[in-house]
Motif scaffolding. Structure first.
Motif, PDB file in Angstrom:
ATOM      1  N   VAL A  63       0.847  -1.187   0.000  1.00  0.00           N
ATOM      2  CA  VAL A  63       0.000   0.000   0.000  1.00  0.00           C
ATOM      3  C   VAL A  63       0.884   1.238   0.000  1.00  0.00           C
ATOM      4  O   VAL A  63       1.927   1.270   0.658  1.00  0.00           O
ATOM      5  N   ASN A  64       0.459   2.281  -0.732  1.00  0.00           N
ATOM      6  CA  ASN A  64       1.188   3.549  -0.704  1.00  0.00           C
ATOM      7  C   ASN A  64       1.191   4.122   0.714  1.00  0.00           C
ATOM      8  O   ASN A  64       0.354   3.773   1.541  1.00  0.00           O
ATOM      9  N   ASP A  65       2.114   5.044   0.968  1.00  0.00           N
ATOM     10  CA  ASP A  65       2.340   5.573   2.312  1.00  0.00           C
ATOM     11  C   ASP A  65       1.175   6.372   2.877  1.00  0.00           C
ATOM     12  O   ASP A  65       1.005   6.442   4.083  1.00  0.00           O
ATOM     13  N   GLU A  66       0.378   7.015   2.040  1.00  0.00           N
ATOM     14  CA  GLU A  66      -0.640   7.923   2.544  1.00  0.00           C
ATOM     15  C   GLU A  66      -2.006   7.251   2.658  1.00  0.00           C
ATOM     16  O   GLU A  66      -2.479   6.617   1.726  1.00  0.00           O
ATOM     17  N   ARG A 112       4.656  -5.968 -13.258  1.00  0.00           N
ATOM     18  CA  ARG A 112       3.711  -6.957 -12.733  1.00  0.00           C
ATOM     19  C   ARG A 112       2.315  -6.804 -13.341  1.00  0.00           C
ATOM     20  O   ARG A 112       1.383  -7.500 -12.951  1.00  0.00           O
ATOM     21  N   GLU A 113       2.181  -5.870 -14.271  1.00  0.00           N
ATOM     22  CA  GLU A 113       0.900  -5.591 -14.927  1.00  0.00           C
ATOM     23  C   GLU A 113      -0.211  -5.315 -13.920  1.00  0.00           C
ATOM     24  O   GLU A 113      -1.315  -5.850 -14.014  1.00  0.00           O
ATOM     25  N   GLU A 114       0.109  -4.464 -12.932  1.00  0.00           N
ATOM     26  CA  GLU A 114      -0.868  -4.084 -11.925  1.00  0.00           C
ATOM     27  C   GLU A 114      -1.260  -2.627 -12.143  1.00  0.00           C
ATOM     28  O   GLU A 114      -0.401  -1.774 -12.375  1.00  0.00           O
ATOM     29  N   PRO A 115      -2.544  -2.309 -12.065  1.00  0.00           N
ATOM     30  CA  PRO A 115      -2.984  -0.928 -12.255  1.00  0.00           C
ATOM     31  C   PRO A 115      -2.790  -0.084 -10.987  1.00  0.00           C
ATOM     32  O   PRO A 115      -2.618  -0.616  -9.898  1.00  0.00           O
ATOM     33  N   SER A 116      -2.834   1.241 -11.166  1.00  0.00           N
ATOM     34  CA  SER A 116      -2.921   2.146 -10.017  1.00  0.00           C
ATOM     35  C   SER A 116      -4.364   2.081  -9.534  1.00  0.00           C
ATOM     36  O   SER A 116      -5.295   2.103 -10.338  1.00  0.00           O
ATOM     37  N   GLN A 129       1.513   7.279  -9.125  1.00  0.00           N
ATOM     38  CA  GLN A 129       1.296   7.333  -7.680  1.00  0.00           C
ATOM     39  C   GLN A 129       0.010   8.096  -7.384  1.00  0.00           C
ATOM     40  O   GLN A 129      -0.226   9.171  -7.919  1.00  0.00           O
ATOM     41  N   VAL A 130      -0.829   7.541  -6.535  1.00  0.00           N
ATOM     42  CA  VAL A 130      -2.022   8.226  -6.057  1.00  0.00           C
ATOM     43  C   VAL A 130      -1.634   8.933  -4.766  1.00  0.00           C
ATOM     44  O   VAL A 130      -1.012   8.343  -3.894  1.00  0.00           O
ATOM     45  N   GLU A 131      -1.984  10.204  -4.655  1.00  0.00           N
ATOM     46  CA  GLU A 131      -1.555  11.009  -3.503  1.00  0.00           C
ATOM     47  C   GLU A 131      -2.700  11.855  -2.956  1.00  0.00           C
ATOM     48  O   GLU A 131      -3.689  12.079  -3.636  1.00  0.00           O
ATOM     49  N   SER A 132      -2.495  12.370  -1.781  1.00  0.00           N
ATOM     50  CA  SER A 132      -3.273  13.473  -1.219  1.00  0.00           C
ATOM     51  C   SER A 132      -4.771  13.244  -1.146  1.00  0.00           C
ATOM     52  O   SER A 132      -5.534  13.816  -1.911  1.00  0.00           O
ATOM     53  N   GLY A 179      -0.243  11.390  -9.750  1.00  0.00           N
ATOM     54  CA  GLY A 179       0.939  11.845 -10.468  1.00  0.00           C
ATOM     55  C   GLY A 179       1.694  12.926  -9.752  1.00  0.00           C
ATOM     56  O   GLY A 179       1.164  13.643  -8.919  1.00  0.00           O
ATOM     57  N   THR A 180       2.955  13.019 -10.102  1.00  0.00           N
ATOM     58  CA  THR A 180       3.799  14.073  -9.557  1.00  0.00           C
ATOM     59  C   THR A 180       4.305  14.993 -10.646  1.00  0.00           C
ATOM     60  O   THR A 180       4.896  16.016 -10.371  1.00  0.00           O
ATOM     61  N   SER A 181       4.074  14.650 -11.903  1.00  0.00           N
ATOM     62  CA  SER A 181       4.445  15.559 -12.992  1.00  0.00           C
ATOM     63  C   SER A 181       3.269  15.773 -13.927  1.00  0.00           C
ATOM     64  O   SER A 181       3.021  16.884 -14.366  1.00  0.00           O
ATOM     65  N   ALA A 182       2.511  14.745 -14.261  1.00  0.00           N
ATOM     66  CA  ALA A 182       1.323  14.888 -15.103  1.00  0.00           C
ATOM     67  C   ALA A 182       0.102  14.837 -14.196  1.00  0.00           C
ATOM     68  O   ALA A 182      -0.641  13.873 -14.175  1.00  0.00           O
ATOM     69  N   GLU A 183      -0.100  15.891 -13.410  1.00  0.00           N
ATOM     70  CA  GLU A 183      -1.111  15.868 -12.368  1.00  0.00           C
ATOM     71  C   GLU A 183      -2.520  15.789 -12.924  1.00  0.00           C
ATOM     72  O   GLU A 183      -2.872  16.463 -13.874  1.00  0.00           O
TER      73      GLU A 183
END
Length: 194
Positions: A11-14, A32-36, A59-62, A75-79
């Motif tokens: 799991v992501n950190d947030e 691993r062919e896993e989706p976000s 990455q899913v964030e916030s 995303g962190t660049s293509a938000e």
């Protein structure tokens, strides 16, 4: 009963909280062919549901909740920014006109009566965005030429159905979540004596 393992994926950190449920996400993997994905859970297997999935390594964030909706960023660049009511059918991308900058981050969401307001940092400045029911947004700060520093939790405070915030010149503003209802406070009021 007791401690239950919800997933065996990393799991992501947030984490987020929405209506007494936890929000969590997985970053995608092309190897691993896993989706976000974004999931919501009440802590039980039957109460754990995927509400968003996209076949990208993003990455899913916030996570930010505001009354009956929550918002998240991918995303962190293509938000890209999304709104959800906690269901897959009620999750959609927001239409936000982004400036030509390299770094965006969703910092806060506010429910001001029937209005929803987002704070998004863009490099070293912030924008206040009114979210409309159709998923489009209006920039309150652009419409009123308000210059804001980078968001700090001390710069914005919600009191009831109003948001109070300072601009770069330390002028105190109030907003009901609309462009028409956003104005500087008149602090020249005489408090009288005694």
């Amino acid at each position: 009963e007791g401690t239950v393992q919800i997933t065996d994926r990393k799991v992501n950190d947030e984490l987020g909280v929405f209506q007494d449920r936890v929000l969590f996400s997985f970053s995608g993997s092309t190897i691993r062919e896993e989706p976000s994905e974004v999931w919501i859970s009440d802590g039980t297997e039957s109460g754990t549901t995927r509400i968003f999935s996209e076949q990208d390594r993003i990455q899913v964030e916030s996570f930010h909740a505001a009354a009956d909706r929550f918002y998240f960023q991918m995303g962190t660049s293509a938000e890209r920014f999304f709104v959800s009511d906690g269901t897959a059918a009620g999750t959609r991308e927001l239409a936000i006109e982004l400036l030509d900058t390299k770094s965006y981050s969703l910092k806060a969401a506010f429910a001001l009566g029937q209005q929803q307001l987002l704070v998004i940092n863009e490099n070293s400045a912030s924008r206040l965005l009114q979210v409309h029911p159709d998923g489009t947004t209006s920039s309150i700060t652009a419409a009123l030429s308000i210059e804001l520093d980078t968001f700090s939790r001390f710069d914005h405070q919600q009191v009831g159905e109003r948001l109070y915030f300072f601009d770069e010149e330390d002028t105190l503003w109030q907003s009901d979540g609309t462009i028409a209802g956003t104005q500087p406070l008149d602090l020249s009021i005489s408090l009288g004596e005694g």
